[in-house]
Design a protein around this motif. Structure first.
Motif, mmCIF file in Angstrom:
data_model
loop_
_atom_site.group_PDB
_atom_site.id
_atom_site.type_symbol
_atom_site.label_atom_id
_atom_site.label_comp_id
_atom_site.label_asym_id
_atom_site.label_seq_id
_atom_site.Cartn_x
_atom_site.Cartn_y
_atom_site.Cartn_z
ATOM 1 N N GLN A 1 -6.271 2.797 2.347
ATOM 2 C CA GLN A 1 -5.737 1.469 2.629
ATOM 3 C C GLN A 1 -4.242 1.791 3.261
ATOM 4 N N HIS A 2 -3.600 2.775 2.774
ATOM 5 C CA HIS A 2 -2.019 2.792 3.197
ATOM 6 C C HIS A 2 -2.419 3.219 4.977
ATOM 7 N N ARG A 3 -3.195 4.172 5.048
ATOM 8 C CA ARG A 3 -3.571 4.739 6.386
ATOM 9 C C ARG A 3 -3.914 3.358 7.109
ATOM 10 N N ARG A 4 -4.566 2.701 6.930
ATOM 11 C CA ARG A 4 -5.128 1.632 7.811
ATOM 12 C C ARG A 4 -4.155 0.621 7.888
ATOM 13 N N ASP A 5 -3.350 0.188 6.896
ATOM 14 C CA ASP A 5 -2.299 -0.736 7.137
ATOM 15 C C ASP A 5 -1.026 0.006 7.995
ATOM 16 N N THR A 6 -0.943 1.131 8.152
ATOM 17 C CA THR A 6 -0.034 1.947 8.882
ATOM 18 C C THR A 6 -0.435 1.538 10.359
ATOM 19 N N SER B 1 0.756 -1.158 0.069
ATOM 20 C CA SER B 1 -0.013 0.122 -0.061
ATOM 21 C C SER B 1 0.921 1.388 -0.006
ATOM 22 N N GLN B 2 2.113 1.215 0.480
ATOM 23 C CA GLN B 2 3.003 2.353 0.488
ATOM 24 C C GLN B 2 3.233 2.703 -0.860
ATOM 25 N N GLN B 3 3.507 1.752 -1.888
ATOM 26 C CA GLN B 3 3.874 2.062 -3.395
ATOM 27 C C GLN B 3 2.529 2.713 -4.017
ATOM 28 N N LEU B 4 1.367 2.213 -3.632
ATOM 29 C CA LEU B 4 0.406 2.568 -4.369
ATOM 30 C C LEU B 4 -0.583 3.842 -3.489
ATOM 31 N N GLN B 5 -0.298 4.227 -2.394
ATOM 32 C CA GLN B 5 -0.708 5.328 -1.838
ATOM 33 C C GLN B 5 -1.288 6.686 -2.537
ATOM 34 N N HIS B 6 -0.306 6.831 -3.555
ATOM 35 C CA HIS B 6 -0.459 8.355 -4.349
ATOM 36 C C HIS B 6 -1.501 7.961 -5.372
#
Length: 571
Positions: free
Chosen positions: A281-286, A268-273
């Motif tokens: 999703q990245h915020r949830r995974d963090t 998700s870090q690679q796709l957050q933008h």
């Protein structure tokens, strides 16, 4: 010729008789012995009491009631505005310096001004409920307590708040795209623990689903590529929290959750933008990754691997410096105190004990513990009262007063004046729930510092002499919230007696003037309604009041010669 008014014959006669009476009385007193003098005094007093009318008693008691009522109103107004009694303040200000006392009003005034400036900068909500950074594990700790005692340590309100936290941190709007996350989204809403655990197991089984991909290796055939979906990290979290019966089992499940959560976080870090959906999703995974690492550090701390836990917490705070919602620094402070690394504790406090950050009992009482540690081993109340407090002792006492003002419920648990219970999953800052959560983990650290509890015992109650009344004014912090008692009763189990903020008692002079006003008003009313009867009571009361004096005078007369009394009366 005189131009004034002429006296009537009756007035002239009365004046002549009065002059003769006074002359005879003075001659008698000059030549008489002491018994005659006492007799004349008794006769004069009784004649004076007989001449008083009921209207005089009504006027006397009514005037006394009015004066005491005015004093009461003024005292109450002054107390409500300034938090102290006017009579008491005047007595202390004027009489204490004459008796050799020291006036501390200047220092108190400066502290009050600092407190007002602090309260102006505080914008914290009164009854905001916070996640307990040191909360226990449900399966390995809370449930074990229930099995042993038969009592439920958590309230429904507390568990409902935890369910809301899990839905906020561990779910997002795109969960329906991943079947396992969709199941867990429903699992967090379940009230039945067994239903939640079953849903977590179901979510873990979904990773066997396969997707079909056609690859044209040969013109007449196809290849089926089997692609395993990533395991659900939140399912492992739920099982570690609620199904594991020991800390070791919970740690194994959290390690599996870390492996799954770290993979999801990197993808998700690679796709957050790429859009708002990927950003959510990245915020949830963090949030999931931070929660897992923090709980793994807590497992290491529980299992005695304190240095490993400290390293994990430091790495987590460096990796995610902006995530202060979990209050990881409080976990770090507790672990450093266990290692007795007081220099590192001071460094953490210097970073987080800031006016712009919300305070906590952990920060305030840990700062007080460090300052008390410097003087507590040699502190003696008797020696301090003789020579006064040194600078270091004064700093320690002020730090204790600061901590007690922030949360006044902690000292009773640290001094073991109240029994501890398991801390709840949520706390109310400055409330009894926060005091329990702090004392549950930090009592051992206070006991380890020699003399710290003795210093706390000798000084903590002095805080309430400095806190203004009413509580809207505060002293060093924003005003103490009035709603804490109600919120704590929702967070803490019913078998626990909730600690209530120790309110400042009314000054003695307000109570005295209130009683005097009520008593004199009642006397005035009774004298007005029953004048003869109250006159009899008044005469009897005065006779009884003067009876001991008459008895003493008779004894003195029988001992001393009458000639001596005669000379004294002439003087």
């Amino acid at each position: 010729m005189s131009h004034g008014r002429r006296l009537s014959p009756r007035a002239v006669c009365l004046s002549r008789d009065l002059f003769h009476f006074v002359s005879e009385l003075s001659c008698t007193l000059e030549n008489a012995e002491f018994p005659a003098y006492c007799f004349m005094m008794d006769y004069t007093v009784s004649m004076f009491l007989n001449t008083l009318t009921p209207k005089f008693y009504v006027a006397l008691t009514g005037t006394s009631s009015l004066i005491s009522g005015l004093i009461l109103i003024f005292e109450w107004w002054y107390f409500r505005k300034y938090g102290t009694s006017f009579i008491e303040q005047v007595s202390v200000s004027h009489l204490r310096p004459l008796l050799g006392g020291v006036d501390n009003n200047s220092s108190n005034n400066s502290n009050s001004s600092n407190g007002d400036s602090d309260s102006n900068r505080q914008s914290v909500s009164e009854c905001k409920v916070w996640r307990n950074p040191l909360n226990l594990f449900r399966g390995a700790e809370y449930n074990r307590y229930t099995w042993v005692t038969g009592r439920e340590p958590l309230t429904y309100y507390d568990m409902n708040l935890s369910a809301q936290d899990h839905q906020t941190f561990f779910t997002c709007d795109s969960d329906h795209l991943r079947p396992a996350d969709a199941i867990m989204q429903k699992a967090w809403r379940e009230r039945n623990p067994q239903a939640r655990i079953s849903a977590a197991h179901e979510a873990l089984e979904i990773n066997e689903i396969r997707s079909r991909v056609e690859v044209p290796l040969i013109a007449s055939s196809t290849i089926w590529e089997i692609k395993l979906l990533p395991k659900c990290a939140t399912a492992y979290i739920l099982l570690a929290e609620e199904e594991a019966t020991t800390i070791a089992e919970a740690e194994k499940l959290f390690k599996q959750a870390l492996k799954a959560g770290d993979g999801c976080y990197r993808r998700s870090q690679q796709l957050q933008h790429h859009g708002s959906q990927y950003e959510a999703q990245h915020r949830r995974d963090t949030n999931v990754l931070v929660y897992i690492k923090r709980r793994l550090a807590m497992c290491a701390r529980r299992l005695g691997r304190t240095r490993e836990a400290v390293k994990m917490m430091r790495d987590l705070m460096k990796e995610f410096p902006l995530l202060s919602m979990f209050n990881i620094h409080e976990n770090l402070l507790e672990a450093l105190l266990e290692l007795q690394a007081y220099a590192d504790v001071q460094a953490v406090l210097a970073k987080y004990d800031d006016i712009s950050l919300p305070k906590s009992a952990t920060i305030c009482y840990t700062a007080a513990l460090l300052k008390a540690r410097a003087v507590s081993d040699k502190f003696s109340p008797e020696a301090a009262s003789r020579r006064g407090l040194s600078t270091a002792e004064m700093n320690a006492v002020e730090a204790i007063h600061r901590a007690v003002e922030f949360n006044p419920h902690v000292p009773k648990y640290l001094l073991e004046m109240k029994s501890l219970i398991l801390p709840p999953e949520h706390i109310l800052k400055r409330g009894d729930s926060e005091a329990i959560a702090y004392a549950f983990f930090h009592l051992a650290h206070w006991k380890r510092v020699e003399g710290a509890l003795n210093l706390l015992h000798c000084t903590w109650e002095g805080t309430f002499r400095m806190i203004p009344y009413p509580l809207e004014k505060g002293h060093l912090f924003y005003p103490y919230p009035i709603c804490t008692e109600t919120a704590d009763r929702e967070l803490l189990p019913s078998f626990h007696e909730v600690s209530v903020y120790p309110k400042k008692e009314l000054p003695f002079f307000i109570l005295f003037t209130a009683g005097l006003c009520s008593f004199t008003a009642m006397l005035a009313l009774l004298t007005h309604q029953f004048p003869e009867l109250m006159g009899v009571f008044a005469k009897a009361f005065l006779s009884t009041l003067f009876a001991p004096l008459n008895f003493v005078m008779e004894k003195v007369e029988s001992i001393l010669p009458s000639s001596l009394w005669h000379q004294l009366t002439r003087i």
